[in-house]
Design an enzyme around this catalytic site. Structure first.
Site, short mmCIF file in Angstrom:
data_model
loop_
_atom_site.label_atom_id
_atom_site.label_comp_id
_atom_site.label_asym_id
_atom_site.label_seq_id
_atom_site.Cartn_x
_atom_site.Cartn_y
_atom_site.Cartn_z
N ARG A 121 -9.43 26.86 -45.46
CA ARG A 121 -8.03 26.85 -44.93
C ARG A 121 -7.30 28.09 -44.99
NH1 ARG A 121 -8.55 21.55 -46.43
NH2 ARG A 121 -9.14 20.09 -44.74
N LYS A 143 -3.52 39.12 -35.11
CA LYS A 143 -4.53 38.59 -33.98
C LYS A 143 -6.05 38.76 -34.56
CE LYS A 143 -2.77 39.48 -29.79
NZ LYS A 143 -2.99 39.48 -28.35
N GLU A 185 -4.80 54.30 -26.93
CA GLU A 185 -3.93 53.34 -27.46
C GLU A 185 -2.64 54.25 -27.92
OE1 GLU A 185 -4.07 50.04 -26.98
OE2 GLU A 185 -6.23 49.60 -26.87
N LYS A 227 3.89 49.25 -33.76
CA LYS A 227 3.19 47.98 -33.24
C LYS A 227 3.71 46.95 -34.32
CE LYS A 227 -1.01 45.02 -32.54
NZ LYS A 227 -2.13 45.17 -32.33
N GLU A 237 3.60 36.41 -29.70
CA GLU A 237 3.51 36.57 -28.30
C GLU A 237 4.30 35.87 -27.39
OE1 GLU A 237 -0.87 36.91 -27.44
OE2 GLU A 237 -0.40 38.89 -27.07
N ARG A 241 6.11 41.15 -27.20
CA ARG A 241 4.67 41.68 -27.50
C ARG A 241 3.81 42.03 -26.20
NH1 ARG A 241 1.35 39.53 -32.93
NH2 ARG A 241 -0.25 40.61 -32.71
N ASN A 245 0.64 45.33 -23.97
CA ASN A 245 -0.32 45.20 -22.74
C ASN A 245 -0.23 46.46 -21.61
OD1 ASN A 245 -2.21 43.40 -23.47
ND2 ASN A 245 -0.91 41.54 -23.37
N HIS A 248 -3.14 47.30 -19.52
CA HIS A 248 -4.10 46.31 -19.98
C HIS A 248 -4.57 45.55 -18.81
CE1 HIS A 248 -3.83 48.28 -23.70
NE2 HIS A 248 -4.67 47.35 -24.23
N HIS A 252 -8.37 45.48 -18.58
CA HIS A 252 -9.05 44.48 -18.83
C HIS A 252 -9.94 44.09 -17.49
CE1 HIS A 252 -6.55 43.03 -22.18
NE2 HIS A 252 -7.40 43.76 -22.87
N HIS A 265 -13.09 50.34 -23.93
CA HIS A 265 -11.89 49.68 -23.89
C HIS A 265 -10.71 50.77 -23.65
CE1 HIS A 265 -8.29 47.20 -24.26
NE2 HIS A 265 -7.86 47.77 -24.99
N1 LIG Z 1 -6.82 41.85 -32.96
C1 LIG Z 1 -6.35 42.56 -32.04
O1 LIG Z 1 -5.07 42.74 -31.92
C2 LIG Z 1 -7.40 43.72 -31.41
C3 LIG Z 1 -6.41 44.78 -30.55
C4 LIG Z 1 -7.30 45.69 -30.13
C5 LIG Z 1 -8.67 45.49 -29.95
N2 LIG Z 1 -9.35 44.16 -30.81
C6 LIG Z 1 -10.67 44.29 -30.77
O2 LIG Z 1 -11.20 45.39 -31.31
C7 LIG Z 1 -12.63 45.47 -30.91
C8 LIG Z 1 -12.92 46.90 -30.69
O3 LIG Z 1 -12.82 47.75 -31.94
P1 LIG Z 1 -13.49 49.21 -32.05
O4 LIG Z 1 -13.25 50.02 -30.95
O5 LIG Z 1 -13.08 49.41 -33.50
O6 LIG Z 1 -14.97 48.88 -31.95
P2 LIG Z 1 -16.23 48.46 -33.11
O7 LIG Z 1 -15.72 47.85 -34.09
O8 LIG Z 1 -17.22 48.04 -32.39
O9 LIG Z 1 -16.60 49.87 -33.41
C9 LIG Z 1 -17.12 50.78 -32.56
C10 LIG Z 1 -18.59 51.53 -33.16
O10 LIG Z 1 -18.08 52.55 -34.21
C11 LIG Z 1 -18.80 52.24 -35.23
N3 LIG Z 1 -18.16 52.73 -36.50
C12 LIG Z 1 -17.07 52.26 -36.81
N4 LIG Z 1 -16.37 52.84 -37.76
C13 LIG Z 1 -16.99 54.16 -37.75
C14 LIG Z 1 -17.10 55.30 -38.65
N5 LIG Z 1 -15.86 55.53 -39.32
N6 LIG Z 1 -17.89 56.13 -38.52
C15 LIG Z 1 -18.86 56.13 -37.48
N7 LIG Z 1 -19.13 54.91 -36.82
C16 LIG Z 1 -18.46 53.92 -36.88
C17 LIG Z 1 -19.16 50.78 -35.32
O11 LIG Z 1 -20.18 50.56 -35.97
C18 LIG Z 1 -19.47 50.55 -34.02
O12 LIG Z 1 -20.44 50.77 -33.35
C19 LIG Z 1 -12.74 44.50 -29.66
O13 LIG Z 1 -13.65 43.31 -30.08
C20 LIG Z 1 -11.48 44.30 -29.33
O14 LIG Z 1 -11.22 42.83 -28.94
C21 LIG Z 1 -8.49 43.63 -31.23
ZN LIG Z 2 -5.93 47.76 -26.01
#
Ligand SMILES: NC(=O)c1ccc[n+]([C@@H]2O[C@H](COP(=O)([O-])OP(=O)(O)OC[C@H]3O[C@@H](n4cnc5c(N)ncnc54)[C@H](O)[C@@H]3O)[C@@H](O)[C@H]2O)c1
Ligand SMILES: [Zn+2]
Length: 366
Positions: A121, A143, A185, A227, A237, A241, A245, A248, A252, A265
């Site tokens: 939990r 999130k 971003e 942020k 949200e 918030r 977006n 987006h 999206h 993205h």
């Molecule tokens: N929670 C939120 O508020 C929020 C906001 C925006 C996006 N997201 C989520 O985030 C995700 C995307 O995140 P991302 O763009 O970081 O993608 P990711 O986590 O897939 O990383 C991208 C790639 O980079 C590699 N990588 C990571 N760090 C590295 C480093 N320092 N050196 C070399 N390679 C590295 C990873 O192995 C992966 O292949 C999505 O699932 C999205 O939905 C969440």
């Molecule tokens: Zn985004």
């Protein structure tokens, strides 16, 4: 080292930004008085690069740390991997005061955060984001969640970390395209909240593209502060918030109709933000010169600003927008900019304006 406080009362936490912070993560966790046992969740790529630094640092600080690496990539953000992580938590005998460290990009952060929010939990959670997107966006705000076959991020929770540690040295090993995608971003924060940040990006994009530490840490600090401030005002949200977006809704939808394969993205939301800027010019008084400045900044970050769609694809895009989680009763609401640094949200826009904003990108002939 820079420090940003996310001011959420008892659930408030620090974001630390600087160089070579990962080896000291254990020492920071000691100050937070967590229990002895920790599970580091990472992906295979990041674990290979940075796993031992973190695990050794935790051991030096007296913690009993294990690491679990999921496959790299969005596919891994699944309930199956949540289950595997729960089993690792149990095997490593995590208790209520133990903690989980997310070491990786947004995929790892969202998944590990969901595991931390739900195992026993809820146990302590620390974010060590290693992508630019994760450092300026996904690790801040609480999130967490995973994807279902039916759609992205359909299962999740609001769960704040106890600490976020952004080691900017890790950004050096990111692939160029992923890094640029994160800049989309950062540019967004300038447009929605901070004309001064936007001006700094215009002036310093070449240094940012070279990943110079000085400019990177300043820009990441400001992005996290924005942020954090938006999240403080609207944690779950309900209203403000929504401004996060900007770009987006269209972004999206573009990701969805291309089956998440064609665009990263950040690339999709760069195109989305340009379309939103044009919509803002039509309906919110954004000046033509601000629209040009926005386009120039995206271009200087090597990001796409236009998309050429067939009639069928345009229809698919509009339909995809209506399926967005944030649409209610089929009415799409947009975040529109009045000027750089100031937006308003909840703007209803007729479909024909959306179409015009999408097509004016490549000449007014279509
Ligand atoms: N929670 C939120 O508020 C929020 C906001 C925006 C996006 N997201 C989520 O985030 C995700 C995307 O995140 P991302 O763009 O970081 O993608 P990711 O986590 O897939 O990383 C991208 C790639 O980079 C590699 N990588 C990571 N760090 C590295 C480093 N320092 N050196 C070399 N390679 C590295 C990873 O192995 C992966 O292949 C999505 O699932 C999205 O939905 C969440
Ligand atoms: Zn985004």
């Amino acid at each position: 080292m820079r420090r940003v406080r996310v001011p959420l009362g008892k659930r408030g936490y620090d974001i630390l930004i600087g160089e070579n912070l990962l080896p000291g993560l254990g020492a920071h966790c000691s100050r937070l008085r967590f229990g002895k046992r920790a599970l580091v969740i990472s992906d295979k790529t990041v674990a290979r690069l940075y796993g031992s630094q973190v695990v050794n640092g935790l051991a030096e600080a007296g913690f009993e740390a294990a690491i679990h690496a999921i496959p790299a990539g969005e596919q891994a953000k699944s309930l199956e991997n949540v289950q595997v992580c729960y089993e690792r938590c149990a095997k490593h005998r995590l208790e209520r005061n133990s903690f989980i460290v997310a070491l990786g990009g947004g995929v790892v952060g969202d998944l590990a955060g969901f595991v931390a929010a739900t195992y026993l939990r809820g146990i302590n959670f620390v974010q060590a984001p290693t992508t630019l997107l994760a450092q300026v966006d996904s690790s801040v705000g609480g999130k967490v969640g995973v994807n279902l076959p039916a759609g992205k991020n359909l299962v999740g929770a609001f769960y704040q970390p106890k600490l976020v540690l952004c080691d900017i040295v890790t950004l050096k090993t990111m692939e160029e395209r992923e890094y640029r995608s994160g800049l989309a971003e950062v540019i967004k924060y300038g447009i929605i909240y901070d004309a001064k940040l936007f001006g700094r990006l215009e002036k310093s994009m070449d240094r940012l593209m070279r990943r110079e530490e000085g400019i990177l840490s300043r820009v990441i600090e400001r992005s996290c502060a924005i942020k954090g401030e938006v999240v403080r005002q609207d944690e779950t949200e309900g209203g403000l918030r929504a401004i996060l977006n900007f770009g987006h809704t269209i972004g999206h939808a573009l990701e969805a109709i291309s089956q998440y394969g064609k665009y990263l993205h950040g690339e999709a939301i760069a195109i989305g933000q340009m379309a939103a800027a044009r919509l803002s010019q039509m309906r919110a008084g954004l000046s033509a010169s601000d629209v040009r400045r926005i386009k120039t900044v995206f271009e200087s970050a090597g990001l796409p600003t236009e998309v050429v769609l067939s009639g069928g694809e345009t229809r698919d895009l509009l339909n995809a927008m209506k399926l967005d989680k944030k649409v209610s009763n089929g009415i799409i609401k947009f975040v529109l900019a009045e000027k750089i640094g100031k937006v308003k949200f909840g703007c209803e826009v007729p479909e024909k304006s959306v179409l015009a904003a999408l097509t004016t990108a490549h000449g007014r002939h279509s």
